[in-house]
Every structure is written in structure tokens, then in C-alpha cells.
Design a protein around this motif. Structure first.
Motif, PDB file in Angstrom:
ATOM      1  N   UNK A   1       8.452   6.674   6.065  1.00 35.55           N
ATOM      2  CA  UNK A   1       7.743   5.506   5.546  1.00 35.55           C
ATOM      3  C   UNK A   1       7.293   4.802   6.675  1.00 35.55           C
TER       4      UNK A   1
ATOM      5  N   UNK B   1       3.386   6.614   3.245  1.00 36.57           N
ATOM      6  CA  UNK B   1       4.566   7.656   2.948  1.00 36.57           C
ATOM      7  C   UNK B   1       3.932   8.992   3.620  1.00 36.57           C
TER       8      UNK B   1
ATOM      9  N   UNK C   1      -2.946  -4.639   6.404  1.00 39.46           N
ATOM     10  CA  UNK C   1      -1.926  -4.525   5.915  1.00 39.46           C
ATOM     11  C   UNK C   1      -1.830  -2.933   5.387  1.00 39.46           C
ATOM     12  N   UNK C   2      -0.779  -2.164   5.778  1.00 35.54           N
ATOM     13  CA  UNK C   2      -0.768  -0.643   5.280  1.00 35.54           C
ATOM     14  C   UNK C   2       0.504  -0.292   5.124  1.00 35.54           C
ATOM     15  N   UNK C   3       0.801   0.760   4.186  1.00 33.60           N
ATOM     16  CA  UNK C   3       2.089   1.360   3.918  1.00 33.60           C
ATOM     17  C   UNK C   3       1.555   2.731   3.822  1.00 33.60           C
TER      18      UNK C   3
ATOM     19  N   UNK D   1       1.544  -4.457   9.295  1.00 34.51           N
ATOM     20  CA  UNK D   1       1.000  -5.693   8.700  1.00 34.51           C
ATOM     21  C   UNK D   1       0.718  -6.524   9.918  1.00 34.51           C
TER      22      UNK D   1
ATOM     23  N   UNK E   1      12.192   5.576   9.108  1.00 34.27           N
ATOM     24  CA  UNK E   1      11.422   4.153   8.514  1.00 34.27           C
ATOM     25  C   UNK E   1      10.961   3.705   9.743  1.00 34.27           C
TER      26      UNK E   1
ATOM     27  N   UNK F   1       5.249   1.017   7.671  1.00 36.35           N
ATOM     28  CA  UNK F   1       4.825  -0.171   7.170  1.00 36.35           C
ATOM     29  C   UNK F   1       4.253  -1.098   8.293  1.00 36.35           C
TER      30      UNK F   1
END
Lengths: 377, 377, 377, 377
Positions: free
Chosen positions: D247, D237, D233-235, D251, D161, D249
Motif C-alpha cells: 500500500x 495497492x 493525491x494518489x493511493x 499526497x 506500507x 499513499x
């Protein structure tokens, strides 16, 4: 702006202090290393200096050679850094000051109060800057704390609590380790162990941040490892010239504390705290308000600290660049723009006098003592 | 197991201490509130008790009525909690002990050392338990620290540093606030301000965790808010019966510190620290090893702390359930399974004697004093 | 105010959930335990209830007996708490609602969306409160966060990031442990493992704090321990009805994370974060300003949270007293002062529907799905 | 050892990146600045170079002049650093590689995947090192994490992560600020905003620490400030070549997060986490054990990281000295002792290809995409 010429005494190959001074002096392009006497072994010192880019004729075998070689050069060094063993600081510093050089001396500046007063007098007489490397005071957020005190954000200061307690000399089975043992041996360390080694930094930091000076004190010393002749643990209660209450704890047997230098200041209008292990933040609480996390590089810091940080907010900067700030102040001072935040011989003297007062108090079961050097009483 | 009968004196409607005791006593189903004299206003106390489920005939107007009403009942209360103003603790506690009740007394147990010795003697003579609500010692991880010390994980203890310093009485403009003012007024608070209010908790905690007792001490007091007759700031250096070096700092003007109770213990084999604001963790560093985060509820904790936690690892438990652990120990003790970790009148006496010694030392510029109660010298 | 009558189903001797509900219900003197069916073994349940002070005739062997026994009493229970295994929640909750009781159901309220819709309809039809124990939403500082959002302190919300990731099921050699295994077995846990167990709490918390509802979502599931049929790891991207961007991570193999529930919310005017392991603080950063540490109990919190804390600022309160706040809301609601912050069947349904949507999305490689229950589309 | 000759392109007066590279290159005495084309304004660049000690004839006005001037010198620069605007990296890097120079290029190495593949081919064909300044990977404790993964301390890795989320572009009223605006303008920033600016660092860091490469991914983008054409902003997987779940993340509207880069890795045998704001520590939890705080400089770290730290344990080192570690690796590599931890063109290409895959996936509602550059499929 032309780079200044810089010479280094001590700090040879593999020494951490040498590495830190070279990073610090050169970080901002203010100083170029042009002369050095880097090692007590002349050949080793010369060859290492040459490797670092020093011309052969300015790669000296001893500090005396360097003094002789540099004093009459037209392009002589503008600044000499003294990073030799503690007991030699006084002699070298004094000699270079008297020859008209600016000096940055490692701490402790001297072994005795008398020597400290002598350095203060020599520096004044010769009109040279004698700085002492109390580098923790040069972290941007430490400077900001002092600016806040001076600006009155905390109102009248009531209380300062400074600690420099670590656990790196806690191993009772380690008494033969020479890197540890000398610190508790009066023949090598002088009158004090942990106070002179670490407590002195906390003391200077407290004086610096509160812009005040310790005046009287009471101390309790202990040798938690009984074979140590000098203290490895000390608690000092004090009062400043300005009437502030002070508490200072220093220890080298506090297992689990890593660097262990921190400071808390409390005034009528608020309080703050700072710790050297997270040097880029200050926790500030105005009276009646919430604790705020101040960040190095945030908008609105006082002007004097803006230049002391080289990377943007939240990019950590550490110990070597705090030393770089000492050199930044030195460069400005040498160029005529005196920086009063730079720790000088007076600071070196005051802190040494206070350490000697703690020794005397501890011997007399905590009797309160005058902590000031005789020349400032 | 049948629930025990419990009576409460003080802790009326809206009082925090009453709420905490009711949560604590009833949390584990050990005690049922069956009698009370909850308020200095008899009617108010009676009606509130009835609201809380107490039968009308056991809803008393005064502690004297309660003593008279309960002493001859077959189903009389097994335990009386005394949560009245400080100056009344001695009289009430003594009266109930002498009538054969077990008592849990709020701190300070008494105002003087003489009274404290009297309570110790009465409790012993009557064969009743007199507990004192030093509830910080009942947090599971505080108990675990003591278990570690006793098991020898830290080896011989060298040094203990305990602080209880907050900033909630730092407002100089707040001198008229009655919730603050009485603490610094000798007519109401007795001989000591901040030491008796907070420092005493740190002192008990240090003694408890190290399983040792303060023997001699030197203190420095200050009234940072000058209108205060009693100290709001104190530093104590001490030595224990076992030869441990102690430092204890307490303050109520440390703006930005919230609860502010914490402890660090350092021994030959390692060190740990704990803070009341994060009571579910201990930071433990074995000598030469890494700091480890111990968690309430983790596998492998000592047996005696397992029952002191009601929710799984990492689910926080706070102050009221530390008080519940005092009641758990009391229930076990009353049922015949004596819990030696329970703070008793001896602890109440020892800590009060040490506070009085700090007052005496501070008046004599830090002269070292015997901190023990006369009966234990 | 008279105490309300309370009945408990499940939560027998030695169960943590039972202990927490008993502490929660009785903490503030609002409820008295007068009836119970505490164990799937009737005799054991009856004897434990009696030990806890329940009258013999109201110490029931089964929930059906309790329903029969209580429904016609004049002093029947005002509230029934359902703390039985998950698959029984629906049947028991529905039966008691239909008999006119208020119910507090443990999460998950039901196993399917259809059952959830049925409970919502029954509660509405019967005019009874059906609460669901999303107790994290009842921490005072979580309530304060919602108050800040509603008051507009953050302006329009842009982004919410919620995590509930721990490492307590990370041992691949532990697959036979029945306390762990059932959670990943569809025969016992239903359609989802970690999402239904923990992710659902993060989901409710995010909806609660932002006062908004997840509308569409995309999920990625994994079974990091391959023998598990259900997911032990999930990432969800979503959008709310209000257009907010959401990210939700839940895992049970994140070794080193302890409780692991936290939330961050970011709006036009600032952002804050909260973590269940330090539930008494919120870190709040107004746009362009410094991060501030908000404390439970500080001056100036919104009125609705003041009563939710029982001890002064900086005295920690933990998980069981968050549950007590659910009961405080229930008591007020039953007494006619409806508390809209109380999580109800609608919340139970919405969160279950969203969990089922993540299952469907994960099966279809992250295709975006409607997360709303059919009755609210 | 003789110092290497170093040339710098870009990084003129007042630029932070220039300051960081000069500190980094010179910190350990490995490189001497002997040539430079420091500014897009030729005169300004020349005068600043001279001020920094560069000989007049090697103070160039443009990078083309520098290429021409250096290529035929006997004492030509050993290394060229490219610290110019992003869109020029490809052209300059390629030209210097083809002329036989080693190059350190700022990130992103190129704007497109095709250009990235071209640089990889050129570097290989010419037998020169092309490094990319993914400097976070050069922090000693980040290197130690990779060593732990490789040594098997965590067993098979299950989950990574990584976050790089800050709040410094959250002010909706700041859209005209040129230092912010260009990042979200496709004409200047290319296909991606926040992913290319920050997410790419988290991506490299995750690949570096786990010694693995992202293979397939699904992304969700948002422009939380709606006027931005590119995502803020981005996520993401993802799955790696080695089957690890990822994962990520990122931003720039997460108000209150300062630097915001951190990583957590979880394996069969334990997990660890690290954050760039406290770069000198790693939190490491072996499966079934306690979380341990690892410290830069502690005894027992793997050999390869020992030289990467210049000051003793607990003396913080920050961002500029992480860059110095990139230069230390470069010096060793140039001298023939290849350092495989040094990020190279292959890393620059892989991370750029993954960023482009996130853009494509986000446009197709999260459809899973191949994240590998075509040449490595």
C-alpha cells in the motif's frame, strides 16, 4: 567570495571530531583545508593530510612545526582549529592567537579558570577571534530560541531547566575501558568529570538561549559508580545575573537516555523546549495558548537563522551541520561581518568558571558560590 | 461477592474529585454508595446524595451527623472517603478511624507532621486501614515498575529523577483567581505551596517505585511570581535510606507542560521512565540493550498488575480508573486480603514530613535536612 | 435528576465488554443497573446479576425472560444494552425495540444489510432510540474534531485517511486459537473478517468526523495468513457523498501497531490528526500555520464537548469513559434532550452496507461499487 | 587513498540541490570538485565554479563544453553528477555514460520508460556505473532495515506500507506559484504529478527495504485542487514479485504533515517502521515481543552500515549526510569495491515504469496493471 585558508590540529584518521570539523569547515565552501598537523604521530599526520589534499610542505608533523611554517607565509591559514586532547588546548590556542591567527578551539577551552582568563586577555590583546566549539548553540532552532527571547516573545524569563544526561557510562563492569575511565580520573580530566564533559554544554546552552549568565550556584555531586573519583552525576541550582532561576541536571548513568541534551525556558509570556535528538523542532507555548511545533525552515523565522539551514523544511539536518554553522559564523567574522552569536573565549571562560564553582559547592554540601570568573566579578 | 457499603464526605455536585471517587469506587462493583455528607451546605448535600441513590435517612447534612448516624448501624459503611478541603482532613479522618471505620483520605492527609504521626498512631491503635489517595501509584504500569525494581530487573538502584511541573499557574495577571491564589497563601495552604500541592505526589511516586524512602534532602525554592508568599517552583536533591541519589523538580510556572508528572529510575542493570500523560506505557532500557516500550496489558506482566486493567492492550485507561485501583485494593484489604501496595497513613506522614523538610532547607539556603518524621528516625 | 433504569444482556462475569458497559452506564450517575440477563448459562447469569445488586426477580436467565419480565412493569428499564455475540444482535435488538424499549446495541448491529434496514425501520416505527456503540466517536476530542469541521475551520474537506491496523492476529502459528480464528471464518464472522471487525470502526469514525458518508468505493483484500478464508488485511479507496477522497487501511497482521486506530482529515483551510492511543490530544495545523497540540479540557473548546470530560486538562481519560459518553448522550436523549452526535441504527446500517460493498469490490478486483444501503440510494 | 575527481552539472549558486551534492561528495574526502557546468547561464556558472575552487579551464559554460573538455583529459573527472531540470537528465546522462564517465543522476532518471530502458542498456554496454540519487535509501537505519529483511529477522514479508505525503502544496490560492505549478502541468512534469515527484521515492524505498519489486498495481488518483491537471493525491495497492502486499499513499495536500516519508514493513516474524523526519531510529517489534527503539550507531548493527555514520549514537545526522552515503558507495564502486546497495539505472527504470503504470491504472478506474518495465517482464 574567495575561500579562506584553514588549518587543522588534531583530528587524525578515524577520529570522529576530525571528520566533523572537516565536514563543517567545508560544507559551505567557505574554507579550504590547506594545512594540518593531524596526529600526535608525525608521519601518520603528514600522510593523512596529504591524502586529504594538503600540499606536502604544509602537511606538518607537529603543531609547533605548523606554527613555524605558517606564521610567515603570505598565504597563511586564516583559521586554525584545535581538536587535540583537552589538556593541550590552552597552550596551542594561546600560541596561535599570539602569532595572529584566528582560532577555533574545542571545548573545554582550558583546564583552569586562570588559563581561561589568560586566553580571553590574549585574544583581546591580539585582536583575533578565539571561538569555542559550543556547537549545540549553532543549531538553527537554538538560534531561533535566543531570537525569541531577545525579541521578548517570552517576556521576562523566570526559569530555565537544562539537562545533559545520558547512560553511556553506566556499566559498572566497564571501569577499565580507557575511553570511559579517563573522564573520571582527576589526573586526566581535571577537577570535574560529568560537569566538565557534558554539564558544561548544558550550561553554555542555557546562558546562550536566555542571553544571560549564571551568577551564583549550589551543586550536588555523586559518583554513582563508586570507584570513580570524579562525579558521574550532578544537579545544579543557580541564579543568573538577570535573576532567572536555573536547574541543571547532568548524568552519565541515566541508562536509556541517548544523547540527552535538552532545554526548557519559561517566561512571563510563554515557554519553549528543545532537545538535541530532534534538533529541527522547538515546542513553543504562548501563555494561555496551545503548544505549537516550530520547524526549522518554516516561514517567518528570524532573519539570522535563515542561512543556517541548507535543506528545506522537514528535511532533517544534524550535528555536523550545526558545526558547519560555527564555521559559517567564523567565515563571516574573519571577513569583517562579526557574528555575535559565535561562542568565544569569554563563553569558554564563563562556563569553565561555573564548572569549577560547582566542584567547590559540591565539596561544601551545596553551599552557594559565585560562579563568575574573577575578571568579571 | 457482596458489595461493600461506602460513604463519601465532600465531593458535592459539580466537584471533579467527587466524580472521580464515585467512578473509582463503583467501577468494579466493589462498593455501593449508601451514605454521604456531600456538601458544606447541608440541604444541598442531602438532596444530591438522594439523587445519587442514597436513602434519605443516610443522606447527611454534615460529617458529624454521618459519624453519629453510621456508627451504630448494623449495615454501617465499610469505608469512608474524605474529600473535603485540606485543613479538615485530619479531624475527620481521625474521628472516623476512632469510631472503627476504614478511611480513604485525600492528600494531603494532614497539614502538619504532628497530625500525621497522630493519624498513624490512631489507625494502628484502632486496627483500621487509613489509606491516602496517592492514586498515581495505582496505575498498572507504575505498579509494574515497582515490581521490576523489587524483582531486581534494574539491579541496585542508583538514581531517581521525579518531576511534577506544569504551567497552569503561570499567569502573573491571574493573582486574584481564588482557585489559584489559595495555594500560595500560608494562611490557607500551610507551610508550602507547590511542594505540598504537586511535589508531594512526585515524592510519593519516587518512594513507591523505588520501594525506598527519602532520608535527607536539600531544597531550593523560588516564587517566580513575586507576589506569592509560598514557593511556586522548587528543586530538591536527596538521598534515600537505601543510598539512592534523588532529584525532584516541581513547578507551576512551566508554561507548556500540561500534567507534567513523570519519573525516571536508573539502576545498575537498566533504567526506565514513565509519564502520567501517557500512563499506559513504560520505556525500559536494560543496560547495554535497546529501549523497549512496555504496554499495559501486554503478556508477561507481573501477576499483581493483571487485575488493575479493565480493557485490552492499547485501549487507553486514564486517571479515574487509577483511582478505581485504589478502591480495588481497599476492597480486597477490607475483605481480609491485605494489599501492601495501597498507600496508607505512613505514606501520608512520610511525604508530609519530607515536604516540611524542604521548607526548612530552603529557608536555610539548601542546608541538608533529615526528611524523616520523628517517629521513624 | 432521577437515575434511569438500565438492563444489560450479555456481559457476564469476566467479560471485558460487560465491565466497560457497567463503568460507562454508571460513571455519571445516570443509570442504575436494575435488570440483567448476563450469561448464556442462566444460573450463572442470575447469580452474577444479584451480586451486582440486581433484585432477584429481575436477575433473568435469558433475554427472552427479561423481555417478558420487563415489558409490563411500571418501573421497567429505560434502556437495554445488547452485548451478546454478534449473530444475536439483530434478533434481540428488534424484539426490545418492538416492545418499546430504547436499545444500545454493540457493533456490528446486524450481520446483513437487509437486517440493518429492518432495524432502522423498526426503530423509526416504534419511536425508540436504537444506538450503536461506535464509542470512539464519543471521545471528547473526536467530538471536537467534528465541531471544527462543521464550524468550517478546515474549509471544504478534501481528503480523509483512516486506519485501524494492529498486529494482534499476526501469529501464523496461532491459527487454532479460538479467540482469533472465528474472526476469519465465514460461518461465524459472516462475509468479512478484518473490515467487519475493525475497518468498520474506522469507517464510522471517518464519516462521523467529516459529517459525511461514503458513497462509492474500491477495495483490495488479502489474507496475509493464507489459511484464513476471510481477509486480515484491506485497503479501501472511496468517495463520499460530499465529494471527499477517502483512504482506509485496516490490518490485523501489522506487528508493532498496538491499538492502531487513527484518522487524518485535510481541508482547504487546514488539517488535523488523532490517534486512539493518545485520545486526549488532536494535532491541528491551519493552512500556512504551525501544528498546534489541542488538549482535552483546554479553554475554548466547543460547548458540546465540555461535559464529556470528567477530569481536568492533561489528566488522561480512556476508553471506558468514551463509552460513558455514549451513555450520557443516551440519558439526555431518553430524557427528551436528543443528542444528534449519538451513533444510531442509521450509522449501524450505513457502515455495514459499506463493509459489504468492500467485500463485493474486492471479489471483483477493485471494481468501484455503490457503498450505500439500498434504502438510502 | 587518493581523492577522486568530481564534476557537477547544475546545482548553481543558491540551489539547494547543489549545496547538498557538494556537502555529500566532499564530506568524507573521497571527491574533490575539479570541474563544473553549474548554471544554464554560462558566465554565472563559470564564475561560481571558480569561486568554489575549480580551475578556470574546467569551469565550463555548458554541459556540452564540459563533455568536450573532460573526455580527453588524462586527469578527467571520475564521476559526473547531473543535477539539472528533470527533462534534461536523459540526454546528459546518456552522453556522459557513452563517453565513459560514471554518472550520478538526480531523480527522475528519465521522463519515459523507453528512455529509462535506454539508459540501462547504455550503462551496461559502456561498463559504467549509472547511479540514481534515491538518497533516502542511504540513511544508515534504512540500510539496516534491509539487512534485517535479508537476514530473515522478519521472516517472510507479508505487507509493506509506504507513505510520502506532505502538505506543502495545499494552498488553493497558490496556483500561480511557479515553484508549485509546474509539478502539476503535464507539459513540464510529464504524465504524473505527485507520484512522479514524491510517490516514486516511497516506491523505491519500499522495494529497497524489502529487497523486492512491485509487479502489479492498482491506483486511485485525485486532483484535490481541481485546477490541477495532474494528480496531487494518489493511493496505490500493489503486489510484489515475491507476493508481498503493498500500500502506498502519496499526497501534497496533507496539511500538517511536514516531510511525510515513512515506511512500515510486516513479516511473519515481526515488523518495523521508520520515518524520514527521525531518520536515526527504527521501531522494531519482533512477533510476540515488545517494540524496541533501534538507534543509529548502537552496538550490534550489521557491518555494512557502520561506516555510513560519522558521529556517535544519538548525535543526529540528516539528509545531506544520507547523500554523502551515496557518494561513499560511489567512491567504493569506482575504486573497484562494488556496493550493491547503491541505487542504479535499473532502480531508476523500475520506479519510473511503476509510476507510469499508476497513471494508466488510475485512468482505467483502478484496473490492475503490470508495473514492470517491458525489458524485465
Amino acid at each position: 567570495m574567495k575561500r579562506l585558508n584553514w588549518g587543522l590540529i588534531g583530528g587524525g584518521r578515524g577520529s570522529q571530531i576530525g571528520s566533523v570539523h572537516r565536514i563543517g569547515a567545508q560544507a559551505d565552501g567557505n574554507f579550504a583545508l590547506v594545512a594540518g598537523a593531524l596526529d600526535h604521530r608525525p608521519d601518520e599526520g603528514r600522510s593523512y593530510a596529504i591524502e586529504l589534499g594538503v600540499d606536502e610542505e604544509r602537511a606538518y608533523g607537529t603543531w609547533q612545526e605548523m606554527l613555524g611554517g605558517e606564521r610567515n607565509r603570505a598565504d597563511r591559514v586564516d583559521l586554525v582549529t584545535v581538536a587535540t586532547p583537552n589538556s593541550t588546548h590552552f597552550e596551542i590556542t594561546k600560541a596561535f592567537l599570539e602569532a595572529g591567527f584566528h582560532v577555533l578551539c574545542e571545548k573545554p577551552m582550558t583546564m583552569t579558570v586562570e588559563e581561561g582568563e589568560e586566553v580571553v586577555r590574549v585574544a583581546e590583546r591580539c585582536g583575533r577571534t578565539c571561538a569555542v566549539n559550543y556547537c549545540y548553540s549553532a543549531y538553527p532552532m537554538v538560534r531561533e530560541m535566543r531570537a525569541m527571547v531577545r525579541r521578548g516573545d517570552l517576556g521576562a524569563i523566570r526559569l530555565v531547566v537544562a539537562n545533559f544526561s545520558h547512560g553511556h557510562h553506566a556499566d559498572g563492569g566497564d571501569v577499565g575501558n580507557p575511553r570511559v575511565r579517563w573522564r573520571y580520573d582527576p589526573a586526566l580530566a581535571g577537577a570535574s568529570g560529568q560537569m566538565a564533559d557534558c554539564g558544561i554544554h548544558a550550561l553554555h546552552l542555557a546562558n546562550f538561549v536566555t542571553d544571560d549568565d549564571v551568577e551564583t550556584l549550589s551543586a550536588d555531586f555523586a559518583s554513582c559508580i563508586p570507584s570513580r573519583e570524579l562525579e558521574d552525576e550532578a544537579m545544579v541550582c543557580y541564579r543568573t545575573a538577570g535573576g532567572v532561576v536555573g536547574r541543571l541536571w547532568t548524568s552519565s548513568v541515566a541508562v536509556g537516555r541517548q544523547h540527552g541534551l535538552d532545554i526548557q525556558v519559561f517566561g512571563e509570556g510563554g515557554g519553549f523546549r528543545w532537545a538535541s535528538e530532534q534538533p529541527n523542532q522547538v515546542m513553543w507555548t504562548p501563555l494561555g495558548g496551545r503548544t505549537q511545533i516550530m520547524e526549522k525552515g518554516e516561514a517567518g523565522l528570524s532573519g539570522e537563522v535563515v542561512g543556517l539551514s541548507r535543506v528545506a523544511i522537514a528535511h532533517p539536518e544534524g550535528f555536523p551541520l550545526a558545526v558547519a554553522n560555527i564555521y559559517m559564523d567564523l567565515a563571516a567574522t574573519i571577513r569583517g561581518d562579526t557574528r555575535e552569536a559565535l561562542p568565544t573565549a569569554v563563553d569558554g571562560l564563563r562556563s569553565m568558571a561555573a564548572v569549577h564553582a560547582t566542584v567547590a559547592s559540591a565539596k561544601m554540601h551545596g553551599t552557594w558560590m559565585d560562579a563568575r570568573p574573577p575578571m568579571f566579578r
